[in-house]
Write an enzyme that holds these catalytic residues in place. Structure first.
Site, PDB file in Angstrom:
ATOM      1  N   ASP A 158       0.869  -1.182   0.000  1.00 51.63           N
ATOM      2  CA  ASP A 158       0.000   0.000   0.000  1.00 51.63           C
ATOM      3  C   ASP A 158       0.902   1.227   0.000  1.00 51.63           C
ATOM      4  OD1 ASP A 158      -2.269   1.884   0.718  1.00 51.63           O
ATOM      5  OD2 ASP A 158      -3.319  -0.025   0.898  1.00 51.63           O
ATOM      6  N   HIS A 171       2.288   2.046  -3.160  1.00 53.34           N
ATOM      7  CA  HIS A 171       1.395   3.020  -3.793  1.00 53.34           C
ATOM      8  C   HIS A 171       1.949   4.437  -3.735  1.00 53.34           C
ATOM      9  CE1 HIS A 171      -2.333   0.201  -3.098  1.00 53.34           C
ATOM     10  NE2 HIS A 171      -1.355  -0.366  -3.787  1.00 53.34           N
TER      11      HIS A 171
END
Length: 444
Positions: A260, A283
């Site tokens: 993430d 991310h």
């Protein structure tokens, strides 16, 4: 000769002083208190020595020596009376079964209410998260089973602001839940740091957390240095470091690879400096998402500098929800000297952030973004939009300056390799590859 004699005299004067202070550090080695490496739970011994270390009136160190140590769960709570260090030389392992956490209302390792604190030692916190990732398919399955609730721990701590502290923790919990799929209920983080002051976390690794690797909430003057975060790109909801309600926090010289955001930044964050961080997989580094909670407070003074992104789904980005009540301001953002290696969307301002169609876009975001500098961004992108500025129609981005952009498409450059600009008129200077917005303001 006289200079040498002078320094020799100074050394003789200070050696006893230095020796005294070196000897004044009390070491609490858990292996000397009955803890054993292997399968035996070290939490009872660790809790005991931690309490003694916090009571010590001289500097103290809690030592987890080399070896592999099983830890079911622990809450390490202050206040401490003198400087305190947790030195982890070995590998501390969690139970791989996420349902076996003894206290379902806590994280795996929670550290609260300390002033003058260090984590060091070169060791590893291994969350053994693979089973939890497999159980968490809520990013694609709306009928997914709910996982055991594990909230940020709340401890009774008698201060004049106890109720504000409790509310702060609860608001962060709500934010974390909204960050995830609406159906998922959070499972344990590796490290939860709350109400920490004057601390440094250095030379340790958090590996394969079941959820967020580390949070730093309601804290001041905290530095993460040579901090390593390691998890595969497919590990669900494993933000590297989540930072919120803090001031003067630094993340330096660190390697973060996870499933993430490498670093996610929540509300009421002031003076956060991120430098020389390698991000990927992941991310990217994100401010937000913001907007869902009307109590959210302003974010200001965020610097991301000399960082490298490799294979990430974003580089740097700001996310705010449309059709949401919050009216905070996000200001003084500086994204400088960044290297992108095969990155999707290297720079993103997304004020229509609505993952998995969890919202409507009939009303614009009410959050004002201003004072944004994007400078010296270079490397390769794998999306046709190299820079995306999707600002709010009700609160257009203000005072945006872009300079020295040199991004190339990973393959042959498509005809539409460009930037997207909505509700923003940036001032541009220097190199502009690809071209920056259709009608930018040229710097004088």
């Amino acid at each position: 000769m006289e200079i040498k004699l002078f320094f020799s005299a100074v050394l003789l004067v200070f050696l006893p002083f230095l020796a005294y202070h070196a000897e004044s550090v009390t070491v609490f080695d858990i292996s000397k208190y009955g803890a054993k490496p292997g399968g035996e739970d070290i939490s009872p011994v660790l809790a005991k020595v931690w309490k003694e270390a916090c009571e010590a009136t001289n500097a103290s160190k809690v030592l987890i020596p080399k070896g592999t140590w099983y830890l079911s769960q622990i809450r390490l709570v202050g206040p401490n009376k003198a400087p305190l260090e947790l030195e982890v030389q070995g590998t501390v392992e969690a139970n791989p079964d996420y349902t076996k956490l003894p206290q379902k209302d806590g994280q795996w390792i929670t550290i609260n209410y300390l002033d003058g604190f260090t984590i060091s030692g070169g060791g590893v916190f291994d969350g053994k998260g693979e089973q939890a990732w497999k159980a968490n398919d809520c990013h694609k399955n709306p009928n997914c089973p709910k996982l055991p609730i594990v909230r940020l721990s709340i401890f009774t701590y008698i201060t004049s602001s106890i109720y504000l502290n409790l509310i702060s923790i609860l608001l962060i919990q709500i934010k974390l839940l909204m960050h995830a799929c609406v159906h998922v209920i959070m499972i344990s983080q590796n490290l939860s740091l709350n109400f920490i002051k004057n601390a440094i976390i250095k030379d340790v690794t958090t590996k394969d957390s079941k959820n967020f690797h580390c949070n730093c909430i309601s804290s001041q003057n905290v530095t993460f240095q040579r901090f390593t975060i390691s998890a595969p790109g497919e590990s669900i909801n494993t933000d590297g470091i989540h930072i919120a309600r803090v001031s003067n926090v630094k993340v330096l010289d660190s390697n973060i690879g996870t499933g993430d955001d490498c670093i996610s930044i929540g509300d009421e964050t002031t003076d956060l400096h991120i430098e020389n961080v390698k991000c990927g997989p992941g991310h990217g580094i994100s401010v937000g998402s913001m907007g869902k909670n009307p109590a959210e407070k302003d974010v200001t003074g965020i610097t991301v500098k000399k960082c490298t992104f490799t294979g990430t789904s974003n580089g740097v980005r700001v996310k705010t929800w449309p059709s949401a009540p919050a009216t905070l301001k996000i200001s003084n953002l500086h994204f400088e000297d960044l290297t992108m290696n095969n990155v999707s969307y290297p720079v993103v301002i997304d004020q229509q952030y609505c993952p998995w169609n969890l919202c409507t876009k009939d009303k614009p975001s009410l959050i004002q973004i201003s004072g944004l500098t994007v400078k010296n961004v270079r490397g390769t992108a794998n999306t046709k939009e190299a820079l995306l500025f999707s600002c709010s129609s009700s609160k257009p981005c203000q005072n945006v300056q872009i300079s020295d952009i040199d991004l190339k498409y990973v393959n042959s450059i498509p005809a539409n390799f460009t930037t997207v600009c909505e509700n923003v008129k940036p001032t541009v200077s220097g190199k502009q590859i690809p071209p920056i917005c259709p009608t930018p303001v040229q710097a004088s």
